[in-house]
Motif scaffolding. Structure first.
Motif, PDB file in Angstrom:
ATOM      1  N   LEU A   9       0.749  -1.666   0.519  1.00  0.00           N
ATOM      2  CA  LEU A   9      -0.240  -0.196  -0.012  1.00  0.00           C
ATOM      3  C   LEU A   9       0.895   0.940  -0.347  1.00  0.00           C
ATOM      4  CD1 LEU A   9      -1.363  -2.514   1.536  1.00  0.00           C
ATOM      5  CD2 LEU A   9      -2.992  -0.186   2.057  1.00  0.00           C
ATOM      6  N   GLU A  10       0.713   1.796  -1.035  1.00  0.00           N
ATOM      7  CA  GLU A  10       1.582   2.985  -1.085  1.00  0.00           C
ATOM      8  C   GLU A  10       1.642   4.682  -1.739  1.00  0.00           C
ATOM      9  OE1 GLU A  10       4.604   2.949  -0.046  1.00  0.00           O
ATOM     10  OE2 GLU A  10       5.443   0.900  -0.464  1.00  0.00           O
ATOM     11  N   GLY A  11       2.027   5.727  -0.560  1.00  0.00           N
ATOM     12  CA  GLY A  11       1.708   6.809  -0.801  1.00  0.00           C
ATOM     13  C   GLY A  11       2.322   7.443  -0.185  1.00  0.00           C
ATOM     14  N   PHE A  12       3.249   8.324  -0.190  1.00  0.00           N
ATOM     15  CA  PHE A  12       4.613   9.020   0.223  1.00  0.00           C
ATOM     16  C   PHE A  12       4.035  10.610   0.906  1.00  0.00           C
ATOM     17  CE2 PHE A  12       8.252  10.961   1.206  1.00  0.00           C
ATOM     18  CZ  PHE A  12       9.210  10.093   1.650  1.00  0.00           C
ATOM     19  N   SER A  13       3.831  10.081   2.154  1.00  0.00           N
ATOM     20  CA  SER A  13       2.728  11.371   2.664  1.00  0.00           C
ATOM     21  C   SER A  13       1.300  12.295   2.330  1.00  0.00           C
ATOM     22  CB  SER A  13       3.863  12.596   2.478  1.00  0.00           C
ATOM     23  OG  SER A  13       3.136  13.942   3.109  1.00  0.00           O
ATOM     24  N   HIS A  14       1.330  11.953   1.009  1.00  0.00           N
ATOM     25  CA  HIS A  14      -0.014  12.379   0.202  1.00  0.00           C
ATOM     26  C   HIS A  14      -0.396  10.831  -0.245  1.00  0.00           C
ATOM     27  CE1 HIS A  14      -0.614  13.963  -4.366  1.00  0.00           C
ATOM     28  NE2 HIS A  14      -1.553  14.130  -3.191  1.00  0.00           N
ATOM     29  N   LEU A  15      -1.503  10.768  -1.132  1.00  0.00           N
ATOM     30  CA  LEU A  15      -2.292   9.524  -1.505  1.00  0.00           C
ATOM     31  C   LEU A  15      -1.965   8.652  -1.042  1.00  0.00           C
ATOM     32  CD1 LEU A  15      -1.732  10.712  -4.875  1.00  0.00           C
ATOM     33  CD2 LEU A  15      -3.658  11.006  -3.558  1.00  0.00           C
ATOM     34  N   ILE A  16      -2.299   8.253   0.714  1.00  0.00           N
ATOM     35  CA  ILE A  16      -2.066   7.551   2.043  1.00  0.00           C
ATOM     36  C   ILE A  16      -3.672   6.172   1.072  1.00  0.00           C
ATOM     37  CG2 ILE A  16      -1.478   5.907   3.231  1.00  0.00           C
ATOM     38  CD1 ILE A  16      -0.043   8.620   4.621  1.00  0.00           C
ATOM     39  N   PRO A  17      -3.332   5.464   0.194  1.00  0.00           N
ATOM     40  CA  PRO A  17      -4.648   4.321   0.633  1.00  0.00           C
ATOM     41  C   PRO A  17      -5.379   4.037   2.116  1.00  0.00           C
ATOM     42  CG  PRO A  17      -3.128   3.066   0.137  1.00  0.00           C
ATOM     43  CD  PRO A  17      -2.357   4.554   0.524  1.00  0.00           C
ATOM     44  N   PHE A  18      -5.611   5.062   3.400  1.00  0.00           N
ATOM     45  CA  PHE A  18      -6.222   4.238   4.399  1.00  0.00           C
ATOM     46  C   PHE A  18      -7.869   3.847   4.102  1.00  0.00           C
ATOM     47  CE2 PHE A  18      -3.413   7.535   5.919  1.00  0.00           C
ATOM     48  CZ  PHE A  18      -2.887   7.251   7.318  1.00  0.00           C
ATOM     49  N   ALA A  19      -8.096   3.799   3.245  1.00  0.00           N
ATOM     50  CA  ALA A  19      -9.758   2.930   2.998  1.00  0.00           C
ATOM     51  C   ALA A  19      -9.250   1.655   2.593  1.00  0.00           C
ATOM     52  CB  ALA A  19     -10.749   4.189   1.831  1.00  0.00           C
ATOM     53  N   ALA A  20      -8.668   1.577   1.797  1.00  0.00           N
ATOM     54  CA  ALA A  20      -7.805   0.475   0.934  1.00  0.00           C
ATOM     55  C   ALA A  20      -7.599  -0.522   2.087  1.00  0.00           C
ATOM     56  CB  ALA A  20      -7.462   0.604   0.367  1.00  0.00           C
ATOM     57  N   GLY A  21      -6.934  -0.193   2.975  1.00  0.00           N
ATOM     58  CA  GLY A  21      -5.999  -0.899   5.066  1.00  0.00           C
ATOM     59  C   GLY A  21      -7.603  -0.885   5.680  1.00  0.00           C
ATOM     60  N   HIS A  22      -8.793  -0.022   5.573  1.00  0.00           N
ATOM     61  CA  HIS A  22      -9.383  -0.130   6.624  1.00  0.00           C
ATOM     62  C   HIS A  22     -10.475  -1.202   6.441  1.00  0.00           C
ATOM     63  CE1 HIS A  22      -9.166   4.352   7.879  1.00  0.00           C
ATOM     64  NE2 HIS A  22      -8.050   3.771   8.399  1.00  0.00           N
ATOM     65  N   GLU A  23     -10.722  -1.168   4.770  1.00  0.00           N
ATOM     66  CA  GLU A  23     -11.387  -2.258   4.397  1.00  0.00           C
ATOM     67  C   GLU A  23     -10.530  -4.279   4.105  1.00  0.00           C
ATOM     68  OE1 GLU A  23     -14.769  -4.214   3.287  1.00  0.00           O
ATOM     69  OE2 GLU A  23     -15.118  -2.228   3.211  1.00  0.00           O
ATOM     70  N   ILE A  24      -9.802  -3.793   4.435  1.00  0.00           N
ATOM     71  CA  ILE A  24      -8.462  -5.184   4.611  1.00  0.00           C
ATOM     72  C   ILE A  24      -8.403  -5.264   5.767  1.00  0.00           C
ATOM     73  CG2 ILE A  24      -6.750  -5.661   5.397  1.00  0.00           C
ATOM     74  CD1 ILE A  24      -5.616  -4.669   2.172  1.00  0.00           C
ATOM     75  N   ILE A  25      -9.273  -4.554   7.306  1.00  0.00           N
ATOM     76  CA  ILE A  25      -8.873  -4.644   7.937  1.00  0.00           C
ATOM     77  C   ILE A  25     -11.172  -5.475   8.809  1.00  0.00           C
ATOM     78  CG2 ILE A  25      -9.626  -3.445  10.586  1.00  0.00           C
ATOM     79  CD1 ILE A  25      -7.664  -1.033   9.998  1.00  0.00           C
ATOM     80  N   ARG A  26     -11.937  -4.324   7.700  1.00  0.00           N
ATOM     81  CA  ARG A  26     -12.929  -5.104   7.811  1.00  0.00           C
ATOM     82  C   ARG A  26     -13.128  -6.621   7.832  1.00  0.00           C
ATOM     83  NH1 ARG A  26     -13.660  -0.486   5.390  1.00  0.00           N
ATOM     84  NH2 ARG A  26     -14.763   2.213   6.747  1.00  0.00           N
ATOM     85  N   GLN A  27     -12.667  -6.419   6.496  1.00  0.00           N
ATOM     86  CA  GLN A  27     -12.785  -7.965   6.013  1.00  0.00           C
ATOM     87  C   GLN A  27     -12.463  -9.206   6.602  1.00  0.00           C
ATOM     88  OE1 GLN A  27     -12.286  -8.535   1.825  1.00  0.00           O
ATOM     89  NE2 GLN A  27     -13.582  -6.736   1.130  1.00  0.00           N
ATOM     90  N   GLY A  28     -11.341  -8.645   7.721  1.00  0.00           N
ATOM     91  CA  GLY A  28     -10.875  -9.464   8.992  1.00  0.00           C
ATOM     92  C   GLY A  28      -9.313 -10.835   7.899  1.00  0.00           C
ATOM     93  N   ILE A  29      -8.897  -9.760   6.948  1.00  0.00           N
ATOM     94  CA  ILE A  29      -8.297 -10.620   6.292  1.00  0.00           C
ATOM     95  C   ILE A  29      -6.271 -10.906   6.721  1.00  0.00           C
ATOM     96  CG2 ILE A  29      -6.315  -9.766   4.035  1.00  0.00           C
ATOM     97  CD1 ILE A  29      -8.798  -8.884   2.486  1.00  0.00           C
ATOM     98  N   SER A  30      -6.179 -11.843   6.657  1.00  0.00           N
ATOM     99  CA  SER A  30      -4.697 -11.876   7.670  1.00  0.00           C
ATOM    100  C   SER A  30      -3.371 -12.776   7.144  1.00  0.00           C
ATOM    101  CB  SER A  30      -5.104 -12.787   9.067  1.00  0.00           C
ATOM    102  OG  SER A  30      -5.676 -14.324   8.417  1.00  0.00           O
ATOM    103  N   ASN A  69       7.664  -8.768  -5.622  1.00  0.00           N
ATOM    104  CA  ASN A  69       6.423  -8.267  -6.489  1.00  0.00           C
ATOM    105  C   ASN A  69       5.965  -8.818  -5.571  1.00  0.00           C
ATOM    106  OD1 ASN A  69       9.275 -10.189  -8.630  1.00  0.00           O
ATOM    107  ND2 ASN A  69       8.056  -8.362  -9.347  1.00  0.00           N
ATOM    108  N   PRO A  70       4.702  -7.332  -5.677  1.00  0.00           N
ATOM    109  CA  PRO A  70       3.865  -7.818  -4.376  1.00  0.00           C
ATOM    110  C   PRO A  70       2.494  -8.810  -5.203  1.00  0.00           C
ATOM    111  CG  PRO A  70       4.655  -5.360  -3.991  1.00  0.00           C
ATOM    112  CD  PRO A  70       5.113  -6.409  -5.466  1.00  0.00           C
ATOM    113  N   ASP A  71       1.740  -9.718  -4.011  1.00  0.00           N
ATOM    114  CA  ASP A  71       0.707 -10.173  -4.689  1.00  0.00           C
ATOM    115  C   ASP A  71      -0.790  -9.069  -5.525  1.00  0.00           C
ATOM    116  OD1 ASP A  71       1.589 -12.721  -5.015  1.00  0.00           O
ATOM    117  OD2 ASP A  71       1.186 -12.381  -2.566  1.00  0.00           O
ATOM    118  N   VAL A  72      -0.518  -8.246  -4.812  1.00  0.00           N
ATOM    119  CA  VAL A  72      -1.096  -6.647  -5.110  1.00  0.00           C
ATOM    120  C   VAL A  72      -1.068  -5.943  -4.532  1.00  0.00           C
ATOM    121  CG1 VAL A  72      -3.628  -5.695  -4.461  1.00  0.00           C
ATOM    122  CG2 VAL A  72      -2.701  -8.053  -4.463  1.00  0.00           C
ATOM    123  N   THR A  73      -1.062  -4.784  -5.155  1.00  0.00           N
ATOM    124  CA  THR A  73      -0.484  -3.445  -4.736  1.00  0.00           C
ATOM    125  C   THR A  73      -1.881  -2.241  -5.302  1.00  0.00           C
ATOM    126  OG1 THR A  73       1.621  -3.141  -5.384  1.00  0.00           O
ATOM    127  CG2 THR A  73       0.729  -1.009  -5.974  1.00  0.00           C
TER     128      THR A  73
END
Length: 314
Positions: free
Chosen positions: A25-46, A159-163
């Motif tokens: 999950l990339e973005g340097f100070s600017h454009l950090i993908p918080f909403a996507a990280g939150h959705e990973i938490i909601r879905q309980g991915i581990s 080589n991430p599985d997902v960026t």
């Protein structure tokens, strides 16, 4: 791209982010993908291997939510607002469980993405000569420069599985445009097997075509585009909203208290259905205070072939 490039954020996360995956999950100070990280938490991915140049509030949240087993990173920071106490607890005292860490410099992480994008076996880096970091990371290895005969270092490809990145806008095909500070979004996208992009808005094709040089990520590299307004909060989006500095300052006492941290996660993330509901918990007045005034940069004339019948070409 396929006709289903534009999908909801929950659908994109469910489709591409699996337990045990390596996720950037990339973005340097600017454009950090918080909403996507939150959705990973909601879905309980581990069990994730989480890659990020600067472990920050988003890292603290995802680690506290037990999404992350391994952190691949450089420069631990919370936006100059204090310490990341969940990260510290896990690394320093394995509380509530240990966190594996693979540490590099910013430059080395960027080179790892470069090597991954180019499908190279490694990338050379000269700045580790004389550094202590190779001593804590066995994947940073010394080699002999075949040209000078001097010692240098190499780092492995990443080589991430997902960026996942956030951006100002994209068209429905997945052509993504960014302006303002960029970090390693482009490199991390090209290095990944799958790519999710959240954007402030989806625009008509003509908007993207009118200013093609802002297309940092072309459609062929993107699997899913998700329209998620204010999707970078509490970080900022140039031209859309400012950084929520108060949020960053408030995070330190939240993160310092494990019970309070888990209560925050339950209230603001696990207790909300989506990012829109998360924003409701933040409050309309607070979000309004982050509004920015327009500041157009001017226009650029790209030119086009002149028409013979208009008499402009003899």
């Amino acid at each position: 791209m396929d006709s289903d490039t534009v999908v909801s954020l929950p659908e994109a996360i469910e489709r591409y982010v699996k337990d045990g995956a390596t996720v950037a999950l990339e973005g340097f100070s600017h454009l950090i993908p918080f909403a996507a990280g939150h959705e990973i938490i909601r879905q309980g991915i581990s069990g994730l291997t989480f890659c990020r140049l600067t472990p920050d509030l988003l890292s603290d949240m995802m680690i506290a939510a037990d999404c992350v087993d391994r952190l691949v990173c450089s420069f631990f920071a919370s936006g100059s607002a204090g310490s990341l106490y969940e990260v510290r607890r896990r690394i320093q005292s394995a509380d509530p469980r240990p966190l594996a860490v693979e540490e590099y410099s910013h430059h080395a992480m960027t080179l790892r993405y470069h090597a991954g994008a180019a499908r190279l076996p490694f990338a050379p880096i000269g700045s580790f000569v004389g550094s202590d970091i190779p001593g804590i990371n066995p994947d940073i290895r010394p080699v002999v420069d075949p040209y000078s005969g001097k010692k240098t270092y190499v780092v492995p490809p990443l080589n991430p599985d997902v960026t996942i990145i956030h951006a100002q806008r994209a068209d429905r095909h997945g052509n993504v445009q960014i302006w303002g500070i960029t970090g390693t979004q482009q490199e991390a996208v090209y290095a990944a097997k799958h790519v999710i992009v959240t954007v402030e808005e989806i625009v008509d094709d003509e908007v993207v075509r009118s200013d093609p040089n802002r297309t940092l990520i072309p459609a062929h590299a993107v699997d899913a585009v998700c329209e998620v307004p204010t999707g970078a909060h509490p970080s900022y989006v140039q031209g859309s909203y400012d950084r929520d500095n108060a949020f960053y300052r408030e995070w330190t006492p939240i993160s310092k208290d494990p019970a309070r941290l888990r209560e925050w996660l339950d209230t603001h993330i696990r207790g909300t259905r989506d990012h829109a509901e998360y924003l409701q918990t933040i409050g309309a007045d607070r979000l309004l205070s982050l509004r920015v005034d327009p500041r157009p940069s001017g226009t650029v004339d790209y030119g086009r072939r002149a028409s013979l019948n208009e008499g402009t070409v003899k």
